[in-house]
Design a protein around this motif. Structure first.
Motif, PDB file in Angstrom:
ATOM      1  N   GLU B 309      -0.531   1.725   2.069  1.00 10.99           N
ATOM      2  CA  GLU B 309       0.668   1.085   2.635  1.00 10.99           C
ATOM      3  C   GLU B 309       0.469   0.630   4.071  1.00 10.99           C
ATOM      4  O   GLU B 309       1.012  -0.387   4.492  1.00 10.99           O
ATOM      5  CB  GLU B 309       1.853   2.050   2.554  1.00 10.99           C
ATOM      6  CG  GLU B 309       2.333   2.225   1.139  1.00 10.99           C
ATOM      7  CD  GLU B 309       3.806   2.588   1.086  1.00 10.99           C
ATOM      8  OE1 GLU B 309       4.460   2.555   2.154  1.00 10.99           O
ATOM      9  OE2 GLU B 309       4.270   2.895  -0.016  1.00 10.99           O
ATOM     10  N   ASN B 312      -1.136  -2.772   3.916  1.00 11.17           N
ATOM     11  CA  ASN B 312      -0.212  -3.838   3.486  1.00 11.17           C
ATOM     12  C   ASN B 312       0.776  -4.186   4.592  1.00 11.17           C
ATOM     13  O   ASN B 312       1.045  -5.352   4.870  1.00 11.17           O
ATOM     14  CB  ASN B 312       0.594  -3.383   2.257  1.00 11.17           C
ATOM     15  CG  ASN B 312      -0.294  -2.960   1.114  1.00 11.17           C
ATOM     16  OD1 ASN B 312      -1.494  -3.215   1.149  1.00 11.17           O
ATOM     17  ND2 ASN B 312       0.277  -2.307   0.116  1.00 11.17           N
ATOM     18  N   ARG B 313       1.325  -3.147   5.187  1.00 11.82           N
ATOM     19  CA  ARG B 313       2.345  -3.383   6.207  1.00 11.82           C
ATOM     20  C   ARG B 313       1.751  -4.036   7.442  1.00 11.82           C
ATOM     21  O   ARG B 313       2.369  -4.891   8.073  1.00 11.82           O
ATOM     22  CB  ARG B 313       3.020  -2.065   6.585  1.00 11.82           C
ATOM     23  CG  ARG B 313       3.913  -1.518   5.487  1.00 11.82           C
ATOM     24  CD  ARG B 313       4.160  -0.027   5.667  1.00 11.82           C
ATOM     25  NE  ARG B 313       4.968   0.249   6.833  1.00 11.82           N
ATOM     26  CZ  ARG B 313       6.289   0.372   6.827  1.00 11.82           C
ATOM     27  NH1 ARG B 313       6.941   0.247   5.688  1.00 11.82           N
ATOM     28  NH2 ARG B 313       6.950   0.632   7.912  1.00 11.82           N
ATOM     29  N   ALA B 316       1.202  -7.798   6.727  1.00  7.56           N
ATOM     30  CA  ALA B 316       2.506  -8.466   6.612  1.00  7.56           C
ATOM     31  C   ALA B 316       3.139  -8.604   8.000  1.00  7.56           C
ATOM     32  O   ALA B 316       3.655  -9.663   8.376  1.00  7.56           O
ATOM     33  CB  ALA B 316       3.418  -7.675   5.682  1.00  7.56           C
ATOM     34  N   ALA B 351       5.444  -6.337   2.710  1.00  4.65           N
ATOM     35  CA  ALA B 351       4.198  -5.610   2.455  1.00  4.65           C
ATOM     36  C   ALA B 351       3.922  -5.548   0.951  1.00  4.65           C
ATOM     37  O   ALA B 351       2.800  -5.795   0.500  1.00  4.65           O
ATOM     38  CB  ALA B 351       4.292  -4.206   3.046  1.00  4.65           C
TER      39      ALA B 351
END
Lengths: 431, 544
Positions: B309, B312-313, B316, B351
């Motif tokens: 995560e 992804n975050r 993004a 994300a």
């Protein structure tokens, strides 16, 4: 993995109070965040009226207190030099400072400095940042602090100028969390910054005309916009314009040759003389410096040659500031990151000694012709109250009429003290 | 009906997202039918708490989208064509055209070079790696994989090793910057700055533990520079034991194997001395050998993947920052529970979508560019009130990089072709670029996140002879075009369209006329001054 460029050793000394009081501050809020200070707080408005200024002489590497302000002749660690009387009866300093001895009636010496760091890498930063201890942020150097808290003088020259040996540039690192704007504008060897001079193709009148057009464009753009970017952009152009108008500051060929001889033709002498011109022109904070004082070997020959240069430049500028009445509003500080060991090592050198050393000052807010604090007979340790760098920051802020107990930095909402909150000004030197 | 097709494929990917990221599938089917840009706008509007600025005028939008996707302002012809275009979908078609252009990949390569290297230095192989990556719209996870475990055999991607080598380089008395490398892997790819947890758990950020720093260090600590290659390349020594560390506060010895923040510690296999290599290093051929257990390869497998995560975050958030001017998590590298995003639900959505779309950067940027949020004016909705930056109620001003400024100055002055093609008498592009960088880029290791004008930059634009030479008359350049126009009004229009991508208002037209009247006998110089004033103005120097 022995060393980290970002997490400095001095940040690791914590008091419980600071740990508890610390907010989640980060050094990330720079740039526009730092430009919030464009609109100076009320305190800065008040300051501006008085136009107090600072000359900061940084002696990089560590001046020996025993060969300067706190001689101990004929003692175990005293070294070969004598002490001489000064213009203040009863006060003696090293014979390596004959000219400064004549200016002693303007000076305030602190002989009881006792600080923490005995390495250059830690000391240079810690001392010039006033050791605010671990706040989770990098504190500004004194020059950046003054630039932030007082702003430029009325004549809009850059507030923090550094005349230094070597290269030019904008030393934004000095500003720490305040944001790059408060960094030092460095003039390498006193040379003008690049592009300072208007090319021949643009006349003075044309420059004024195009700047007026630019200002009109910014005024229009600024309607119904967030003010920060536009203000910041206008501000740097204003400052550039002011510098261009004062390009004479960099024309050392116009200096009186007698002054040049008096200050010394070496780097420190030339830079200090130029520093005086900068102060006269209205720069808020001028830093000059001298490198090469780390005399682990051959300390005495080293100081014999170095002290002469320092003595020449320092005494000349104090004398000139006094003659012009400028000591009433200019604060002069001459200091290193630490002193040098009383013990003389196998290379006839002295090593780093933060335990007991001296700082020399003069000017606004200070008593004249005083010595505060004392070391023991051998000069090994402080015999009176010990002063850390936090005490000095408090003292200097007091000299500049900034109340360090009231004024705080605002780091994106996180209030931060401007000087070490467990320390006090040194009343013994305050006027 | 391309629109319809897109939303169908979108639904398929959504189902995939639920599987991959392990997060709950995003809302009901009804919600899922909306496109990402519509959902973004809803979430922003829902928490706006105040008036939204009007939709940006065409010129304002065009300038912004060119700067963000092509790295320069539009030419005067492009500006005219767009303003005069009456078709309803002209914004969308412009976005798609720019995303497909070669300038997109050049601009993205430059933007990511600044982001990932922070002006530490330049290398052609690194730029080639970035350029080809963005030209082929390489998924972000793959791009990061190639950086974290660089392959010297892959000619197109080997330059990726520059990320490591520049930080591990020693010069003069400067030692390598291993702490900086560990820190940057966390900051730039995970959005967490664990530097302050090197010697103890972070003092103010509960989430950042010393284990996180040391766990990341275990991955990259054995990387060394290969000096036998003309291109950036690294070798790796075997990791024989866990990294041992002690907090300076709590004197309890600890150790860790390689471990990502929020991930599991990886157990170290035991090899007998001499058996660590699949292919042993060979001094004669300078081959670094192939390790049986390469922590760099494991890092490259485990860090850039949809299950992570943080990964992804981070991307993004960084792409959002690139387009919108402020990270949902701000600062970008301070993702932790004490510093929540301004729009938590939105960041989750972005994300997850980024992962679900297999880290398709171009798709993601397109969705952002299509939002009303992106296309809002930078003019504040009402006088007297400044909406908080976190509200995105009005477009935020963004810093223009030295590269964007250079390309925009060349475009505005009509000198782009002459300089690029190095026509006779024209300055060389590389020389101009170096000057712009020197005057306008941050010093090394200083992230370029916000507009931070400097006196140096102001003096540069004011007095640099090379900059001023662009405002002298050369065939076909701005001043040449202006000089040929008789009417002051036509001059004003051509000037403003060329430099500021908009037509002048009445007051501005009057000013141009007045200045030209005053300087009737020296038109070339006067036109140069008028153009210079706009180039030096805030409206030109920021991406608004």
């Amino acid at each position: 993995m022995s060393r980290s460029p970002l997490c400095k050793p001095w940040e690791h000394t914590l008091t419980r109070r600071q740990l508890l009081g610390a907010a989640a501050g980060t050094a990330g809020t720079i740039g526009l965040g730092g430009l919030g200070g464009l609109v100076q707080p009320a305190v800065a408005e008040e300051m501006k009226q008085k136009e107090k200024q600072v000359l900061f002489m940084w002696i990089d590497g560590g001046m020996s207190q025993l060969e300067s302000w706190d001689p101990k002749p004929n003692t175990q660690f005293g070294g070969p030099f004598r002490a001489i009387p000064t213009s203040v009866p009863g006060v003696h300093i090293s014979e390596l400072l004959p000219r400064s001895a004549k200016q002693m009636h303007h000076l305030a010496i602190v002989r009881s400095m006792c600080t923490q760091d005995n390495s250059h890498s830690a000391g240079v930063g810690r001392i010039q940042r006033g050791d605010p201890k671990n706040r989770g942020v990098t504190y500004p150097y004194f020059g950046s602090a003054v630039a932030k808290l007082m702003g430029p003088c009325e004549r809009k020259l850059p507030p923090y100028v550094w005349v230094k040996p070597g290269s030019s540039g904008f030393i934004h690192q000095d500003a720490g969390f305040l944001g790059p704007k408060y960094g030092a504008l460095a003039f390498g060897d006193g040379k003008p910054p690049e592009n300072l001079l208007r090319p021949d193709t643009v006349s003075e009148a044309d420059d004024a005309a195009r700047q007026k057009l630019r200002e009109a464009a910014n005024r229009r753009y600024g309607e119904l916009r967030r003010p920060l970017a536009n203000d910041a952009n206008s501000y740097v152009y204003d400052m550039a314009q002011t510098l261009m108008r004062r390009s004479d500051l960099f024309d050392t060929s116009q200096y009186d040759p007698r002054d040049v001889q008096r200050y010394g033709t070496h780097d420190l002498g030339r830079h200090t003389l130029q520093g005086l011109k900068m102060l006269e022109a209205g720069v808020r904070f001028v830093k000059v410096n001298s490198y090469g004082w780390d005399t682990h070997g051959d300390n005495f020959n080293g100081h014999l040659s170095l002290m002469d240069k320092f003595d020449q430049a320092f005494s000349a500028v104090v004398e000139d500031l006094a003659d012009r009445g400028m000591l009433d509003h200019v604060l002069v500080i001459a200091m290193s990151e630490f002193g040098r060991t009383p013990r003389i090592n196998g290379h006839v050198g002295r090593d780093h000694w933060p335990e007991a050393w001296s700082i020399a000052m003069a000017g606004t807010g200070l008593k004249r012709g005083v010595v505060a604090g004392a070391t023991n007979d051998k000069g090994t340790f402080v015999d009176t109250d010990e002063y850390d760098i936090g005490h000095m920051f408090h003292t200097w802020f007091r000299c500049l009429d900034i109340d360090a107990f009231k004024v705080e930095y605002d780091n994106g909402g996180q209030p931060l003290p401007i000087a070490h909150d467990d320390m006090q000004p040194i009343t013994a030197v305050l006027a | 009906m391309p629109h319809r097709v897109r939303s169908l494929s979108y639904l398929r990917v959504l189902a995939f997202a639920g599987l991959v990221s392990g997060s709950p599938v995003l809302g009901s089917i009804a919600v899922a039918e909306e496109l990402l840009h519509q959902r973004i706008d809803k979430l922003i509007a829902a928490s706006a708490a105040g008036d939204l600025a009007a939709r940006a005028e065409d010129g304002e939008f065009l300038r912004r989208v060119y700067l963000d996707l092509a790295g320069r302002i539009p030419s005067v012809a492009e500006a005219r064509a767009f303003l005069d275009d009456m078709s309803a979908d002209k914004r969308t078609t412009t976005i798609d055209r720019l995303l497909a252009s070669e300038e997109y990949s050049t601009h993205m390569a430059e933007a990511f070079d600044v982001m990932l290297m922070e002006r530490r230095g330049e290398h052609d192989e690194w730029m080639k790696f970035l350029q080809t990556s963005f030209a082929g719209n390489k998924p972000w996870d793959q791009l990061v994989r190639e950086i974290l475990a660089p392959d010297a055999e892959n000619e197109a991607a080997r330059g990726a090793a520059f990320f490591y080598t520049k930080r591990l380089e020693r010069y003069g008395q400067q030692d390598d910057d291993m702490p900086g490398l560990v820190r940057d892997v966390g900051r730039l790819f995970l959005g967490v700055d664990v530097q302050c947890a090197q010697c103890h758990d972070h003092l103010f950020i509960d989430d950042y533990k010393q284990e996180h720093y040391q766990g990341l260090y275990a991955f990259v600590g054995n990387a060394t520079i290969r000096t036998d290659q003309p291109f950036p390349a690294i070798a790796e020594k075997p990791l024989m034991k866990e990294v041992e560390f002690t907090s300076v506060f709590v004197q309890v010895p600890k150790s860790t194997g390689p471990r990502l923040p929020g991930g599991e510690e990886i157990e170290l296999p035991l090899f007998k001395a001499g058996e660590e290599y699949e292919v042993p290093p060979d001094r004669k051929t300078n081959s670094p050998g192939v390790l049986k257990f390469s922590t760099l390869k494991i890092l490259a497998e485990q860090l850039p993947r949809a299950e992570n995560e943080f990964f992804n975050r981070n991307i993004a958030n960084r792409l959002w920052w690139l387009m919108m001017g402020r990270g949902l998590v701000d600062p970008l590298d301070m993702q932790h529970s004490g510093n929540p995003p301004s729009h938590p639900e939105l960041l989750d959505l972005l994300a997850n979508q980024m992962a679900a779309h297999k880290f398709d950067i171009k798709w993601f940027l397109r969705e952002l560019a299509l939002t009303e949020t992106y296309q809002r004016s930078g003019r504040l909705p009402a006088e007297g009130t400044v909406p908080p930056a976190t509200s995105y109620r009005a477009a935020l001003e963004k810093r223009m990089s030295a590269e964007q400024l250079l390309r925009s100055v060349l475009e505005a002055t009509g000198e782009s072709t002459r300089v690029r093609e190095e026509k006779e008498g024209a300055p060389k592009f590389k020389d101009v670029a170096d000057r712009f960088n020197k005057a306008l880029a941050n010093p090394p290791k200083e992230p370029e996140l916000e507009f931070a004008p400097s006196v140096k930059g102001a003096l540069f634009l004011s007095n640099d002879t090379l900059v001023l030479s662009l405002l002298e008359r050369h065939e076909g350049n701005l001043v040449d075009r202006l000089i040929k126009l008789d009417e002051a009004d036509a001059v004003a229009v051509e000037l403003y369209l060329s430099v500021l991508t908009r037509r002048p208002n009445d007051e501005e037209r009057a000013d141009v006329r007045e200045y030209l009247d005053q300087n009737g006998d020296r038109r070339e110089a006067a036109l140069g001054h008028l153009a210079w004033a706009l180039l030096a103005s805030t409206e030109f120097c920021v991406n608004h």
